[in-house]
Structure formats: C-alpha cells, structure tokens
Motif scaffolding. Structure first.
Motif, PDB file in Angstrom:
ATOM      1  N   LEU A 196       0.774  -1.389  -0.392  1.00  0.00           N
ATOM      2  CA  LEU A 196       0.105   0.168   0.076  1.00  0.00           C
ATOM      3  C   LEU A 196       1.070   1.015  -0.279  1.00  0.00           C
ATOM      4  O   LEU A 196       1.768   1.266   1.084  1.00  0.00           O
ATOM      5  CB  LEU A 196      -1.022  -0.329   0.872  1.00  0.00           C
ATOM      6  CG  LEU A 196      -2.431  -1.039   1.381  1.00  0.00           C
ATOM      7  CD1 LEU A 196      -3.133  -0.960   2.309  1.00  0.00           C
ATOM      8  CD2 LEU A 196      -2.810  -0.218   0.027  1.00  0.00           C
ATOM      9  N   SER A 197       0.542   2.136  -1.324  1.00  0.00           N
ATOM     10  CA  SER A 197       1.602   3.491  -1.010  1.00  0.00           C
ATOM     11  C   SER A 197       0.309   4.887  -1.459  1.00  0.00           C
ATOM     12  O   SER A 197      -0.758   4.665  -1.368  1.00  0.00           O
ATOM     13  CB  SER A 197       2.070   3.480  -1.802  1.00  0.00           C
ATOM     14  OG  SER A 197       2.086   2.775  -3.616  1.00  0.00           O
ATOM     15  N   VAL A 198       0.935   5.984  -0.466  1.00  0.00           N
ATOM     16  CA  VAL A 198      -0.160   6.951  -0.651  1.00  0.00           C
ATOM     17  C   VAL A 198      -0.196   7.712  -2.841  1.00  0.00           C
ATOM     18  O   VAL A 198       0.806   6.848  -3.343  1.00  0.00           O
ATOM     19  CB  VAL A 198       0.747   8.018   0.263  1.00  0.00           C
ATOM     20  CG1 VAL A 198       0.184   9.193  -0.736  1.00  0.00           C
ATOM     21  CG2 VAL A 198       0.885   8.238   1.741  1.00  0.00           C
ATOM     22  N   GLY A 199      -1.112   7.767  -2.743  1.00  0.00           N
ATOM     23  CA  GLY A 199      -1.711   8.028  -3.721  1.00  0.00           C
ATOM     24  C   GLY A 199      -2.039   6.946  -5.169  1.00  0.00           C
ATOM     25  O   GLY A 199      -2.362   7.125  -6.134  1.00  0.00           O
ATOM     26  N   ARG A 200      -1.717   5.851  -4.576  1.00  0.00           N
ATOM     27  CA  ARG A 200      -2.289   4.783  -5.568  1.00  0.00           C
ATOM     28  C   ARG A 200      -3.382   3.588  -4.705  1.00  0.00           C
ATOM     29  O   ARG A 200      -3.448   2.922  -4.218  1.00  0.00           O
ATOM     30  CB  ARG A 200      -1.044   3.945  -5.336  1.00  0.00           C
ATOM     31  CG  ARG A 200       0.294   4.335  -6.363  1.00  0.00           C
ATOM     32  CD  ARG A 200       1.094   3.775  -6.339  1.00  0.00           C
ATOM     33  NE  ARG A 200       1.181   2.122  -7.393  1.00  0.00           N
ATOM     34  CZ  ARG A 200       2.204   1.258  -7.902  1.00  0.00           C
ATOM     35  NH1 ARG A 200       3.356   1.520  -7.041  1.00  0.00           N
ATOM     36  NH2 ARG A 200       1.622   1.171  -7.742  1.00  0.00           N
ATOM     37  N   VAL A 207       0.589   7.482  10.476  1.00  0.00           N
ATOM     38  CA  VAL A 207       0.086   6.836   9.743  1.00  0.00           C
ATOM     39  C   VAL A 207      -1.705   7.037   9.531  1.00  0.00           C
ATOM     40  O   VAL A 207      -2.168   6.568  10.436  1.00  0.00           O
ATOM     41  CB  VAL A 207       0.319   5.437   9.496  1.00  0.00           C
ATOM     42  CG1 VAL A 207       0.290   4.721   7.944  1.00  0.00           C
ATOM     43  CG2 VAL A 207       2.368   5.108   9.167  1.00  0.00           C
ATOM     44  N   GLU A 208      -2.258   7.593   8.258  1.00  0.00           N
ATOM     45  CA  GLU A 208      -3.812   7.621   8.368  1.00  0.00           C
ATOM     46  C   GLU A 208      -3.907   7.007   7.280  1.00  0.00           C
ATOM     47  O   GLU A 208      -3.544   7.210   5.471  1.00  0.00           O
ATOM     48  CB  GLU A 208      -4.033   8.671   8.490  1.00  0.00           C
ATOM     49  CG  GLU A 208      -5.670   8.818   8.195  1.00  0.00           C
ATOM     50  CD  GLU A 208      -5.745  10.352   7.690  1.00  0.00           C
ATOM     51  OE1 GLU A 208      -7.215  10.363   7.087  1.00  0.00           O
ATOM     52  OE2 GLU A 208      -5.157  10.996   8.448  1.00  0.00           O
ATOM     53  N   LEU A 209      -4.837   6.065   6.897  1.00  0.00           N
ATOM     54  CA  LEU A 209      -5.850   4.669   5.566  1.00  0.00           C
ATOM     55  C   LEU A 209      -6.681   4.281   6.053  1.00  0.00           C
ATOM     56  O   LEU A 209      -7.556   4.634   7.434  1.00  0.00           O
ATOM     57  CB  LEU A 209      -4.761   3.419   5.428  1.00  0.00           C
ATOM     58  CG  LEU A 209      -4.936   2.599   7.064  1.00  0.00           C
ATOM     59  CD1 LEU A 209      -5.872   1.126   6.847  1.00  0.00           C
ATOM     60  CD2 LEU A 209      -3.497   1.863   7.227  1.00  0.00           C
ATOM     61  N   VAL A 210      -8.205   4.051   4.929  1.00  0.00           N
ATOM     62  CA  VAL A 210      -8.773   3.825   4.911  1.00  0.00           C
ATOM     63  C   VAL A 210      -9.273   2.995   4.089  1.00  0.00           C
ATOM     64  O   VAL A 210      -8.430   2.937   3.102  1.00  0.00           O
ATOM     65  CB  VAL A 210      -9.547   4.943   4.343  1.00  0.00           C
ATOM     66  CG1 VAL A 210      -9.659   5.729   3.414  1.00  0.00           C
ATOM     67  CG2 VAL A 210     -11.388   5.031   5.044  1.00  0.00           C
ATOM     68  N   VAL A 258      -4.115   7.166   3.472  1.00  0.00           N
ATOM     69  CA  VAL A 258      -3.642   8.182   2.863  1.00  0.00           C
ATOM     70  C   VAL A 258      -3.102   9.848   2.809  1.00  0.00           C
ATOM     71  O   VAL A 258      -2.634  10.258   2.527  1.00  0.00           O
ATOM     72  CB  VAL A 258      -5.333   9.203   4.192  1.00  0.00           C
ATOM     73  CG1 VAL A 258      -5.473  10.392   4.091  1.00  0.00           C
ATOM     74  CG2 VAL A 258      -6.711   8.470   3.718  1.00  0.00           C
ATOM     75  N   THR A 259      -2.128   8.905   4.499  1.00  0.00           N
ATOM     76  CA  THR A 259      -1.313  10.463   4.913  1.00  0.00           C
ATOM     77  C   THR A 259       0.236   9.389   5.352  1.00  0.00           C
ATOM     78  O   THR A 259      -0.390   8.433   5.848  1.00  0.00           O
ATOM     79  CB  THR A 259      -1.343  11.057   6.176  1.00  0.00           C
ATOM     80  OG1 THR A 259      -2.311  11.285   5.197  1.00  0.00           O
ATOM     81  CG2 THR A 259      -0.162  11.608   6.268  1.00  0.00           C
TER      82      THR A 259
END
Length: 299
Positions: free
Chosen positions: A35-39, A63-66, A132-133
């Motif tokens: 998982l990477s930011v923007g993808r 770290v923020e993910l959804v 996200v971040t």
C-alpha cells in the motif's frame, strides 16, 4: 421513518487496541502487495476471505489509512513488524462507508494491513484500500490521535444503545469535536457533528439533531466534501421529517438526491428516493410516492 447516514466520510478512529499476535511478515511465504500513498487498491471480497497488504514505515511516523466499503462489511486490522496486532476497526456503518485507522508508529519496519469480511457467509462486495498519509509525526498529530481515541470511545458507548450510554457518547463526541476545532479541520468537525446529530436523533431529541446537522453543512462545503454534503442534507431532511415538517424535509431530501446523482452514488440516491417517497405518502400524494418508490426499486 426517514433513513439517516451515520459514519460515511473518513473520520478517525474507532480503534480497539489489542495485544493479539500473528506471524510477522518475515515468516510470510508470499510477498504481500504494497500500500502506498496515492495508489488506492480496489478489490472484491467474499465472506470468509482475508486480504493482506504491506506498509514499510519508520519509527515515529503518523499513518492514516482508510478502507471504503462498497457492499460488504469488513474489519480492518494493523499488525506491527513483530506480528502483534496494534489496532482493529469495525465501524457501525454496515456494508457501506469507511473503516478508518490512524496512529503514530513506535518502531520501524514492515507493518501488515489485514482486510477481512465480518461474516463468513457474507455475499461478495467491493472495497477500496487507500493509504491517505504517511509522514514524520508532528505535535498536532498527537491531538489527532487523541481526537480519534475520543471518537472511538463515543462509538463504543453509542453501540450500547442505552439512553445513559448515548448521552455519554455525545459528551465524548463533543470532546473530540473540540480537538478538531483546535486543529481547524472543517472536514473532521463536520464528521463528528454528523455523529452527534445522529446520536441525538436516536435519543429522539430532534431539535439538537437538527442543530448539529445544520452546523455541519457549511463545514462540509468548506471542506469540499460533496458526498458528505449530500449525506448532511439528507440528515437535515430526516430531522425535519421526525419533527413532522414533511414539506421542508422533502426540500432537503431533493437537494441530497441531486448531489447523489451528480456523484453517481447509487446507495445515497436510493436512500433519498425512499425518503421522498415516504414523505409524499404521508402527505397523501400517493402517485408521487409510487413514482419515487418505482425509481428506487432497480437501485
């Protein structure tokens, strides 16, 4: 009764911290997708399935993910490099909407994200996993995590369902809201206000519900959150509906419907159509009610 929206935009953070452990990534036989930011990654998931992803992180990073649910109820978990489960998220939003997670790392290495269906026999659905971040933690990020902790407490209290627990939930939401006001984050303020309004609606305190949702509306617009704006318009309509003002309720439902259609968000469109139909039937216009219900059926 009109349908309302609960947690739909990415609001931090119904997390349950746990000491559970699993195999570290070094013991995994097959390399996991990254998982990477923007993808963002979009996949289908069936009941009983588990999908796993890898995050390469350093110590003291925010770290923020959804994971956005689209037709299946999922549980989101995060494991540290040793295999210990740090957090698990299962928001009370059913099979639609976000499962958000945020924290500050304590160690560096490869972390594992796990997405699994809540029920083993659930029909297939889709989801989108989005990082996200990722950044070096800032002092304000501690406040963000604190806001998330308070939000999680409120969600847990709300699920208990008693009047005392619901009122305690409102207090925790208000504390979380104060932190988002401190951070000047309009989007998060709107999300918490949405939950405050929905909780007051459960308590049948419709005046307070309307006040919270009305306060959220300009914040949704300021944040550029058009989906959240549509949901808030629907919730305002639901508050007027519960207060017996069906014509005003219909006006807000119609505004929400227009936005949902522009966004091509079919689930929201169906809720808006159903709400309008129910209100029209109450007012005695059964032909209009039938027309809206017929539009709703294929969705």
């Amino acid at each position: 009764m009109a349908h309302r929206f609960g947690v739909f935009a990415a609001c931090l953070l119904p997390i349950q911290f746990s000491g559970a452990t699993a195999s570290p990534l070094s013991a995994q036989q097959t390399p996991l997708p990254v998982l990477s930011v923007g993808r963002p990654l979009q996949r289908e998931l069936s009941g009983g399935e588990v999908h796993q992803y890898r995050l390469s992180l350093s110590a003291d990073q925010y770290v923020e993910l959804v994971v956005m649910q689209r037709g299946i109820d999922v549980v989101l978990s995060l494991y540290d490099p040793s295999g210990q489960r740090l957090a698990e998220v299962d928001s009370p939003n059913g099979s639609q909407g976000p499962e958000p997670l945020a924290l500050i790392t304590s160690t560096g290495g490869d972390y594992r994200v796990e997405v699994r269906s809540l029920g083993d026999s659930d029909p297939p659905g889709r989801y989108e996993a989005r990082l996200v971040t990722v950044r070096d933690a800032l002092p304000a990020d501690r406040t963000r995590v604190d806001a998330g902790r308070l939000f999680a407490e409120a969600q847990s209290l709300r699920q208990q369902g008693t009047r005392d627990a619901l009122r305690s939930a409102v207090s925790s939401y208000q504390e979380a809201l104060a932190k988002w006001v401190e951070l000047d984050d309009a989007g998060k303020q709107a999300e918490v206000l949405n939950e405050i309004g929905t909780t007051y609606a459960t308590l049948q305190d419709n005046d307070q519900a309307l006040a919270a949702h009305t306060r959220a509306l300009p914040l949704r617009r300021a944040a550029g959150d058009r989906s959240g704006e549509a949901e808030t318009l629907t919730n305002i309509g639901s508050a007027y509906d519960a207060m017996g003002d069906k014509p005003t309720a219909i006006k807000y439902f119609e505004q929400g419907l227009t936005l949902f259609r522009e966004l091509k968000y079919r689930y929201g469109e169906a809720i808006a159509l159903s709400n309008i139909a129910t209100a029209e039937a109450y007012l005695g216009d059964k032909q209009a009610a039938l027309r809206y219900f017929q539009e709703c059926v294929p969705i």
